[in-house]
Design a protein around this motif. Structure first.
Motif, short mmCIF file in Angstrom:
data_model
loop_
_atom_site.label_atom_id
_atom_site.label_comp_id
_atom_site.label_asym_id
_atom_site.label_seq_id
_atom_site.Cartn_x
_atom_site.Cartn_y
_atom_site.Cartn_z
N GLN A 122 29.86 -32.93 103.25
CA GLN A 122 30.18 -31.64 102.65
C GLN A 122 29.29 -30.56 103.22
OE1 GLN A 122 29.81 -32.68 98.40
NE2 GLN A 122 31.96 -32.07 98.28
N ARG A 123 29.92 -29.46 103.60
CA ARG A 123 29.18 -28.27 104.04
C ARG A 123 29.02 -27.35 102.84
NH1 ARG A 123 32.42 -29.04 108.87
NH2 ARG A 123 31.05 -29.24 110.66
N GLU A 124 27.88 -26.66 102.79
CA GLU A 124 27.59 -25.71 101.70
C GLU A 124 27.78 -26.37 100.33
OE1 GLU A 124 26.14 -22.66 102.12
OE2 GLU A 124 26.06 -23.31 104.22
N LEU A 125 27.13 -27.50 100.16
CA LEU A 125 27.18 -28.23 98.90
C LEU A 125 26.34 -27.49 97.86
CD1 LEU A 125 27.95 -30.75 97.23
CD2 LEU A 125 25.87 -31.83 98.14
N THR A 126 27.00 -26.87 96.91
CA THR A 126 26.27 -26.13 95.88
C THR A 126 25.73 -27.07 94.83
OG1 THR A 126 28.29 -25.70 94.65
CG2 THR A 126 27.62 -24.02 96.23
N PHE A 127 24.60 -26.68 94.27
CA PHE A 127 24.00 -27.49 93.22
C PHE A 127 23.39 -26.59 92.16
CE2 PHE A 127 20.51 -26.77 96.16
CZ PHE A 127 19.47 -26.42 95.33
N MET A 128 23.20 -27.18 91.00
CA MET A 128 22.50 -26.52 89.91
C MET A 128 21.64 -27.58 89.25
SD MET A 128 23.97 -24.50 86.59
CE MET A 128 24.75 -23.26 87.59
N GLN A 129 20.35 -27.33 89.17
CA GLN A 129 19.42 -28.27 88.55
C GLN A 129 18.87 -27.63 87.28
OE1 GLN A 129 15.80 -29.03 90.66
NE2 GLN A 129 15.29 -30.79 89.41
N LEU A 130 18.98 -28.33 86.17
CA LEU A 130 18.40 -27.87 84.92
C LEU A 130 16.94 -28.30 84.94
CD1 LEU A 130 21.31 -28.92 82.55
CD2 LEU A 130 20.96 -26.73 83.70
N ALA A 131 16.05 -27.35 85.16
CA ALA A 131 14.64 -27.67 85.38
C ALA A 131 13.82 -27.71 84.09
CB ALA A 131 14.03 -26.67 86.37
N GLY A 132 14.44 -27.51 82.96
CA GLY A 132 13.73 -27.54 81.69
C GLY A 132 13.35 -26.14 81.21
N ASP A 133 13.10 -26.01 79.92
CA ASP A 133 12.73 -24.74 79.30
C ASP A 133 13.72 -23.62 79.64
OD1 ASP A 133 10.46 -25.82 78.10
OD2 ASP A 133 9.22 -25.42 79.88
N GLY A 134 14.98 -23.98 79.80
CA GLY A 134 16.01 -22.97 80.09
C GLY A 134 16.02 -22.48 81.51
N VAL A 135 15.21 -23.05 82.38
CA VAL A 135 15.14 -22.63 83.78
C VAL A 135 16.16 -23.43 84.59
CG1 VAL A 135 13.70 -22.49 85.84
CG2 VAL A 135 12.74 -21.93 83.61
N VAL A 136 16.89 -22.74 85.43
CA VAL A 136 17.92 -23.36 86.26
C VAL A 136 17.62 -23.03 87.71
CG1 VAL A 136 20.37 -23.40 86.81
CG2 VAL A 136 19.64 -23.16 84.44
N LEU A 137 17.65 -24.03 88.57
CA LEU A 137 17.48 -23.84 90.01
C LEU A 137 18.83 -24.08 90.66
CD1 LEU A 137 15.47 -23.40 92.35
CD2 LEU A 137 15.23 -25.88 92.46
N GLU A 138 19.27 -23.12 91.48
CA GLU A 138 20.57 -23.29 92.12
C GLU A 138 20.48 -22.92 93.59
OE1 GLU A 138 22.14 -19.05 90.27
OE2 GLU A 138 23.30 -20.85 89.96
N GLY A 139 21.39 -23.46 94.36
CA GLY A 139 21.41 -23.19 95.79
C GLY A 139 22.59 -23.89 96.44
N ALA A 140 22.54 -23.91 97.78
CA ALA A 140 23.59 -24.57 98.56
C ALA A 140 22.94 -25.27 99.74
CB ALA A 140 24.62 -23.56 99.04
N ILE A 141 23.27 -26.53 99.93
CA ILE A 141 22.75 -27.33 101.03
C ILE A 141 23.75 -27.21 102.18
CG2 ILE A 141 22.11 -29.67 101.74
CD1 ILE A 141 21.55 -30.16 98.68
N ASP A 142 23.25 -26.89 103.36
CA ASP A 142 24.13 -26.63 104.50
C ASP A 142 25.05 -27.80 104.82
OD1 ASP A 142 23.03 -24.13 104.75
OD2 ASP A 142 21.63 -24.72 106.34
N LEU A 143 24.51 -29.01 104.81
CA LEU A 143 25.32 -30.18 105.14
C LEU A 143 24.73 -31.38 104.41
CD1 LEU A 143 27.62 -31.41 106.85
CD2 LEU A 143 26.00 -31.63 108.73
#
Length: 183
Positions: A122-143
């Motif tokens: 998958q190209r541009e695989l988006t993700f969302m990580q629930l990092a705790g305390d209401g903090v969310v980390l999101e991004g996209a992995i190129d491949l």
């Protein structure tokens, strides 16, 4: 009501910005202020800033195989560098050749090709990580792909440095760690 300062959703790019300069991070991501434009080489003069060049290369790689690479390149230039020189002039031709060289270097790399051709890659695989305390980390992995030996995540960098790349690699360690933790 207790309100938290700033956003609760973050990207690896934002975290790297914070690591480089907390004040600039606060101005951009918390206060929402844009930095003033600096008078430096980039976009419009046929050189393109590193950020613009990277966006164009990523854009083309994301859609590779969908249509002719020259059409993809022109579309990406139109999207990311509205001040780019026209393709019919000498500066525009040189600009496009430099970009095409960057794209061909990645797309033609045997390791990249093997990973991109892995079934289910998958190209541009988006993700969302629930990092705790209401903090969310999101991004996209190129491949991202699952070849026989495990999971492989690849992020394309268009750095044009020479020599020891360990300093450049170290600069992106936070991004790598965020991607691996999210996956």
């Amino acid at each position: 009501l207790t309100l938290t300062d700033g956003r609760l959703r973050h990207s690896a790019t934002e975290l790297m910005s914070y690591g480089r300069c907390e004040r600039r991070h606060w101005l951009k991501y918390i206060a929402g202020l844009r930095e003033p434009t600096l008078d430096r080489q980039g976009g419009g003069n046929g050189n393109g800033s590193a950020t613009v060049r990277g966006q164009i290369v990523h854009d083309v790689l994301e859609h590779l195989g969908d249509e002719d690479i020259d059409n993809l390149l022109e579309t990406a230039i139109g999207r990311w560098d509205t001040d780019a020189p026209t393709p019919d002039g000498p500066a525009g031709g040189a600009y496009r050749r430099r970009l095409r060289t960057d794209i061909d270097a990645v797309a033609g790399n045997p390791a990249y090709r093997a990973l991109a051709e892995t079934p289910g890659a998958q190209r541009e695989l988006t993700f969302m990580q629930l990092a705790g305390d209401g903090v969310v980390l999101e991004g996209a992995i190129d491949l991202a792909a699952r070849p026989a030996e495990g999971l492989v995540l690849l992020d394309v960098k268009t750095h044009r440095g020479a020599g020891d790349m360990s300093e450049v690699v170290a600069r992106y360690q936070l991004q790598r760690d965020a991607y691996v933790a999210a996956v």
